[in-house]
Design a protein around this motif. Structure first.
Motif, PDB file in Angstrom:
ATOM      1  N   PHE A  70       0.875  -1.267  -0.006  1.00  0.00           N
ATOM      2  CA  PHE A  70      -0.013   0.073  -0.228  1.00  0.00           C
ATOM      3  C   PHE A  70       1.045   1.257  -0.140  1.00  0.00           C
ATOM      4  O   PHE A  70       1.939   1.127   0.658  1.00  0.00           O
ATOM      5  N   THR A  71       0.580   2.260  -0.806  1.00  0.00           N
ATOM      6  CA  THR A  71       1.189   3.590  -0.912  1.00  0.00           C
ATOM      7  C   THR A  71       0.339   4.499   0.026  1.00  0.00           C
ATOM      8  O   THR A  71      -0.960   4.681  -0.786  1.00  0.00           O
ATOM      9  N   LEU A  72       0.429   4.879   0.832  1.00  0.00           N
ATOM     10  CA  LEU A  72      -0.349   6.188   1.725  1.00  0.00           C
ATOM     11  C   LEU A  72       0.371   7.557   1.146  1.00  0.00           C
ATOM     12  O   LEU A  72       1.342   7.777   1.481  1.00  0.00           O
ATOM     13  N   THR A  73      -0.483   8.348   0.623  1.00  0.00           N
ATOM     14  CA  THR A  73      -0.043   9.565   0.357  1.00  0.00           C
ATOM     15  C   THR A  73      -0.596  10.803   1.270  1.00  0.00           C
ATOM     16  O   THR A  73      -1.720  10.683   1.627  1.00  0.00           O
TER      17      THR A  73
ATOM     18  N   ASP B 110      -7.004   2.823  -6.295  1.00  0.00           N
ATOM     19  CA  ASP B 110      -7.160   3.735  -5.146  1.00  0.00           C
ATOM     20  C   ASP B 110      -8.179   3.520  -4.338  1.00  0.00           C
ATOM     21  O   ASP B 110      -9.308   2.956  -4.665  1.00  0.00           O
ATOM     22  N   PHE B 111      -8.119   4.238  -2.997  1.00  0.00           N
ATOM     23  CA  PHE B 111      -8.950   4.184  -1.872  1.00  0.00           C
ATOM     24  C   PHE B 111      -8.744   5.332  -1.017  1.00  0.00           C
ATOM     25  O   PHE B 111      -7.827   5.905  -0.906  1.00  0.00           O
TER      26      PHE B 111
ATOM     27  N   ALA C  45      -4.913   6.798  -0.789  1.00  0.00           N
ATOM     28  CA  ALA C  45      -4.062   5.459  -0.685  1.00  0.00           C
ATOM     29  C   ALA C  45      -4.238   4.624  -1.779  1.00  0.00           C
ATOM     30  O   ALA C  45      -5.311   4.839  -2.529  1.00  0.00           O
ATOM     31  N   TYR C  46      -3.148   3.696  -1.987  1.00  0.00           N
ATOM     32  CA  TYR C  46      -3.212   2.843  -3.258  1.00  0.00           C
ATOM     33  C   TYR C  46      -2.877   1.508  -2.893  1.00  0.00           C
ATOM     34  O   TYR C  46      -1.984   1.291  -2.145  1.00  0.00           O
ATOM     35  N   LEU C  47      -3.640   0.620  -3.343  1.00  0.00           N
ATOM     36  CA  LEU C  47      -3.281  -0.884  -3.197  1.00  0.00           C
ATOM     37  C   LEU C  47      -2.380  -1.193  -4.420  1.00  0.00           C
ATOM     38  O   LEU C  47      -2.756  -1.115  -5.500  1.00  0.00           O
TER      39      LEU C  47
ATOM     40  N   VAL D  11       5.544  -1.183  -7.995  1.00  0.00           N
ATOM     41  CA  VAL D  11       4.543  -0.084  -8.210  1.00  0.00           C
ATOM     42  C   VAL D  11       4.365   0.775  -7.033  1.00  0.00           C
ATOM     43  O   VAL D  11       4.039   2.266  -7.117  1.00  0.00           O
ATOM     44  N   ALA D  12       4.405   0.213  -5.596  1.00  0.00           N
ATOM     45  CA  ALA D  12       4.066   1.316  -4.682  1.00  0.00           C
ATOM     46  C   ALA D  12       5.236   2.021  -4.573  1.00  0.00           C
ATOM     47  O   ALA D  12       4.990   3.311  -4.398  1.00  0.00           O
ATOM     48  N   THR D  13       6.292   1.767  -5.146  1.00  0.00           N
ATOM     49  CA  THR D  13       7.635   2.578  -4.919  1.00  0.00           C
ATOM     50  C   THR D  13       7.382   3.873  -5.835  1.00  0.00           C
ATOM     51  O   THR D  13       7.851   5.041  -5.719  1.00  0.00           O
ATOM     52  N   GLU D  14       6.962   3.361  -7.107  1.00  0.00           N
ATOM     53  CA  GLU D  14       6.844   4.406  -8.167  1.00  0.00           C
ATOM     54  C   GLU D  14       5.869   5.435  -7.647  1.00  0.00           C
ATOM     55  O   GLU D  14       5.889   6.634  -8.154  1.00  0.00           O
TER      56      GLU D  14
END
Length: 293
Positions: free
Chosen positions: A138-141, A155-156, A167-169, A175-178
Motif C-alpha cells: 500500500f502507498t499512503l499519500t 485507489d481508495f 491510498a493505493y493498493l 508499483v508502490a515505490t513508483e
C-alpha cells in the motif's frame, strides 16, 4: 420359593459382589479437567463459528486449560476476537479439519472510512499464511496532488491520526515505490495479506472496491502440538494445556497426563459396566443356586 425371600437373596448377592470387586475411581466420577473440556462450546458472537475445539478456547465460558493461551477467543461488541502479537483480529471462520482460520484486521471493519492498513505480524507465532493469500503493498499519500490512474494500483480512502488520506493498493512493491516517488510525502506498507480470489476480482474488473477486498480478510493455518493431541485423543483423552509447565497435555478421566491416558482407565466407563452386567447376574444366580441346593 417365597418372592420376598428370593428378592432379598438376590440383593444380598449383588452387594457381596460389588464389595468384593474394585473399580477405578474414574468410573464413578471424571476428573474435573476432563469433564470441563469434553463438552465443546458452541461459540456465537453475532454469527455462529461452530463448536470450539482445542487449541481454541472461549474466555469467560471455558477454563484456560481447555486451550492454548495463544488461541484465546472472546466476544467484543458483537465481534469474535483473537489477539495475535497484541493486535486484535475479527474471526470470520474456523475450519478444524484443515486447521485454517480466516481473520480480518479490526482497522478495516465497516465504517464511513476504514483505518489505513498496517502489516499484520505473524512471525514467531503458530500461524502461517495459506496458499490462498497474496501479499500486496500500500502507498499512503499525504498532502499530495492527484497521482491519477496507474496500472497495477487501485485507489481508495482511509484515515490515519484522524486525517483522511488517499491510498493505493499496489500489486507489488515496485508499483508502490513508483507511486511514492510521485508524491512529496508518502509512506509504504510493504506486505499486507489479501485473499487471491478477492484480488483477482479487483484485477479483472468484477470488483472496484478495495475496502471490500480488505474486509474479506485473509487465511492463516495453525499448528499447535498436533502429534501430542492425536496421541492423546487416540488414548481416550481430550487435548488441553498445562498452564504451569506451559505445554500441551492430555486431559483424561482420572487425571491429566503429559501425552496420553493410562491404559488402566478405559475411554468409556459404560463399556466396562455393560460388560460387567452379565457377570453380576451370573454371580447372583450361582449364589442363589448354591444357597437353595
Amino acid at each position: 420359593m417365597h418372592p420376598k425371600f428370593s428378592q432379598s437373596s438376590l440383593l444380598f448377592s449383588l452387594i457381596l459382589f460389588l464389595l468384593s470387586h474394585h473399580f477405578p475411581c474414574s468410573l464413578c466420577l471424571d476428573d474435573f479437567h476432563h469433564s470441563n473440556c469434553t463438552s465443546l462450546f458452541e461459540f456465537e458472537c453475532r454469527h455462529d463459528l461452530g463448536k470450539i475445539e482445542y487449541p481454541f478456547w472461549v474466555y469467560g465460558h471455558q477454563p484456560e486449560y481447555c486451550g492454548h493461551p495463544l488461541f484465546k477467543l472472546y466476544c467484543e461488541v458483537e465481534h469474535a476476537i483473537i489477539e495475535i502479537k497484541s493486535r486484535k483480529y475479527k474471526v470470520l471462520s474456523i475450519n478444524p479439519k484443515s486447521q485454517i482460520l480466516r481473520i480480518v484486521t479490526m482497522e478495516v471493519l465497516p465504517r464511513e472510512h476504514i483505518v489505513c492498513p498496517q502489516s499484520p505480524l505473524m512471525d514467531s507465532t503458530p500461524f502461517n499464511y495459506t496458499t490462498h493469500v497474496e501479499m500486496v503493498a500500500f502507498t499512503l499519500t499525504y498532502d499530495c496532488s492527484s497521482i491519477g490512474d496507474h496500472p497495477g494500483a487501485y485507489d481508495f480512502s482511509c484515515t490515519m491520526n484522524d486525517s483522511l488520506h488517499q491510498a493505493y493498493l499496489a500489486r507489488n512493491l515496485s508499483v508502490a515505490t513508483e507511486l511514492q516517488s510521485r508524491c512529496e510525502y508518502s509512506a509504504i506498507i510493504h506486505e499486507f495479506p489479501v485473499l487471491v480470489l478477492e484480488l483477482e476480482g479487483l484485477v479483472n474488473g468484477s470488483s472496484d472496491d478495495v475496502e471490500e477486498v480488505l474486509r474479506e480478510g485473509f487465511e492463516v493455518q495453525w499448528t499447535a502440538d498436533n502429534a501430542i493431541c492425536k496421541e492423546c485423543v487416540g488414548s481416550g483423552g481430550t487435548c488441553g494445556y498445562n498452564t504451569t509447565s506451559n505445554k500441551s497435555c492430555c486431559l483424561c478421566r482420572d487425571k491429566p497426563y503429559p501425552n496420553k491416558c493410562s491404559s488402566m482407565y478405559p475411554s468409556s466407563p459404560l463399556l466396562l459396566f455393560s460388560s460387567s452386567i452379565p457377570i453380576v447376574f451370573i454371580s447372583s444366580l450361582c449364589s442363589l443356586c448354591w444357597f437353595f441346593c
